[in-house]
Motif scaffolding. Structure first.
Motif, PDB file in Angstrom:
ATOM      1  N   VAL A  14     124.898  77.350 123.220  1.00 43.72           N
ATOM      2  CA  VAL A  14     125.411  78.543 124.141  1.00 43.72           C
ATOM      3  C   VAL A  14     126.656  78.893 124.127  1.00 43.72           C
ATOM      4  CG1 VAL A  14     124.816  78.905 126.294  1.00 43.72           C
ATOM      5  CG2 VAL A  14     123.733  77.376 125.398  1.00 43.72           C
ATOM      6  N   PHE A  15     126.555  80.301 123.981  1.00 48.04           N
ATOM      7  CA  PHE A  15     127.631  81.342 123.909  1.00 48.04           C
ATOM      8  C   PHE A  15     127.802  82.047 125.103  1.00 48.04           C
ATOM      9  CE2 PHE A  15     127.106  80.491 119.612  1.00 48.04           C
ATOM     10  CZ  PHE A  15     127.632  80.021 119.062  1.00 48.04           C
ATOM     11  N   THR A  46     128.895  83.170 115.415  1.00 48.86           N
ATOM     12  CA  THR A  46     128.911  84.191 116.032  1.00 48.86           C
ATOM     13  C   THR A  46     129.985  83.671 116.213  1.00 48.86           C
ATOM     14  OG1 THR A  46     126.331  83.634 117.349  1.00 48.86           O
ATOM     15  CG2 THR A  46     128.461  84.711 118.626  1.00 48.86           C
ATOM     16  N   ILE A  47     131.106  85.201 117.205  1.00 48.23           N
ATOM     17  CA  ILE A  47     132.490  84.104 117.631  1.00 48.23           C
ATOM     18  C   ILE A  47     132.155  84.985 118.746  1.00 48.23           C
ATOM     19  CG2 ILE A  47     132.623  84.516 114.956  1.00 48.23           C
ATOM     20  CD1 ILE A  47     134.530  87.734 115.712  1.00 48.23           C
ATOM     21  N   MET A  48     133.538  84.441 119.978  1.00 53.34           N
ATOM     22  CA  MET A  48     133.726  85.116 120.630  1.00 53.34           C
ATOM     23  C   MET A  48     135.413  85.197 120.621  1.00 53.34           C
ATOM     24  SD  MET A  48     131.398  83.502 124.091  1.00 53.34           S
ATOM     25  CE  MET A  48     132.048  81.669 123.482  1.00 53.34           C
ATOM     26  N   VAL A 118     134.549  80.134 117.458  1.00 49.64           N
ATOM     27  CA  VAL A 118     133.861  80.433 116.744  1.00 49.64           C
ATOM     28  C   VAL A 118     132.043  79.330 116.655  1.00 49.64           C
ATOM     29  CG1 VAL A 118     132.578  80.265 113.925  1.00 49.64           C
ATOM     30  CG2 VAL A 118     135.349  81.593 114.968  1.00 49.64           C
ATOM     31  N   GLY A 119     130.440  79.814 116.417  1.00 50.30           N
ATOM     32  CA  GLY A 119     130.160  78.627 116.273  1.00 50.30           C
ATOM     33  C   GLY A 119     128.970  79.267 115.863  1.00 50.30           C
ATOM     34  N   GLY A 120     127.651  78.781 114.621  1.00 53.23           N
ATOM     35  CA  GLY A 120     127.078  78.905 114.257  1.00 53.23           C
ATOM     36  C   GLY A 120     126.410  77.392 113.387  1.00 53.23           C
ATOM     37  N   GLN A 121     125.181  77.853 112.440  1.00 50.70           N
ATOM     38  CA  GLN A 121     124.803  76.765 111.282  1.00 50.70           C
ATOM     39  C   GLN A 121     124.507  77.699 110.321  1.00 50.70           C
ATOM     40  OE1 GLN A 121     120.940  75.776 112.787  1.00 50.70           O
ATOM     41  NE2 GLN A 121     121.107  73.477 111.333  1.00 50.70           N
TER      42      GLN A 121
END
Length: 257
Positions: A14-15, A46-48, A118-121
């Protein structure tokens, strides 16, 4: 300033981020700080971003251009084989952007600093979450450190530390983040609505839900109001201290209170 949070749940990621940027109290603007790249059925990343706006926008633009025009020497987020390599690519891009800017105009690299979540799969591997530092190095979220914050972190951290549970539902995670962001908004004018959030469910390789929360969002208004009331109620229910060796300090000479 900014406030961004990435949570690693057992169910996925979750972002959430705010959208305020400012260069002084009389120069406030709204800027998107969450960006995603995905190939259906293969990957979702996804990046923030937080920090110098010119730096973060340059990093995002560079990553986006590489994803559209891939090259052997400059692999894109849509080509790297693992999330570790994705984090490495983002870190290298950030470091090079800061280095390039620091040699033109101002000389202090801190002026161009930024941090990125940075997050994801990528298919065949579990979801992963990383925090990228301005130097380009990074750390990964683990069971002992299951979430990352960047930007104005101190006001919203206590609720995350007390309330986070990796087994919580996505709905509970968003509620927790809403409270964390409400606490930050109340304490710091450099963080502001609207908020952007994204839910990623493991093995979906696409966002399960994306939403922008505006100032008049009824759910956010309910969270802010009821959380304030709950805090006041909890405070009022706590016992008052007892001072030894004398009358209560609120007692008047005539016996009244």
């Amino acid at each position: 300033m900014t406030y961004c949070v990435g949570l690693r749940l057992n169910k996925g990621l979750v972002f959430m981020t705010d959208t305020r940027t400012n260069a002084g109290v009389d120069n406030i603007a709204k800027v998107r700080k969450m960006f995603s790249w995905h190939k259906p059925g293969e990957r979702m990343i996804t990046i923030m971003t937080a920090g110098n706006l010119a730096t973060t926008q340059s990093v995002v633009s560079t990553l986006d251009e590489r994803s559209k025009v891939p090259a052997e020497r400059n692999p894109s987020l849509l080509e790297v084989p693992t999330m570790f390599q994705a984090a490495r690519l983002v870190g290298e891009t950030l470091r090079e952007t800061i280095k390039m800017n620091s040699h033109s105009g101002q000389t202090a690299e801190a002026k161009f600093g930024a941090t990125i979540i940075v997050g994801g799969q990528i298919k065949g591997m579990p979801p992963r979450l990383f925090l990228i530092y301005p130097e380009g190095n990074f750390i990964e979220a683990t069971e002992d450190n299951p979430f990352f914050q960047i930007g104005e972190t101190k006001y919203g951290r206590p609720i995350l530390v007390r309330g986070f549970d990796p087994d919580m539902s996505f709905e509970q995670a968003v509620k927790l983040l809403m409270v964390s962001f409400d606490s930050t908004l109340k304490a710091n004018l450099s963080v502001g609505l609207p908020l952007d959030f994204q839910i990623y469910r493991t093995d979906d390789y696409a966002p399960a839900h994306e939403q922008r929360v505006e100032q008049d969002d009824p759910y956010f208004q309910t969270i802010a109001s009821e959380w304030a009331g709950a805090l006041k109620g909890a405070f009022d229910s706590l016992p008052d201290p007892e001072f030894q060796g004398g009358p209560p300090v609120t007692q008047t000479p005539g016996g009244g209170r």
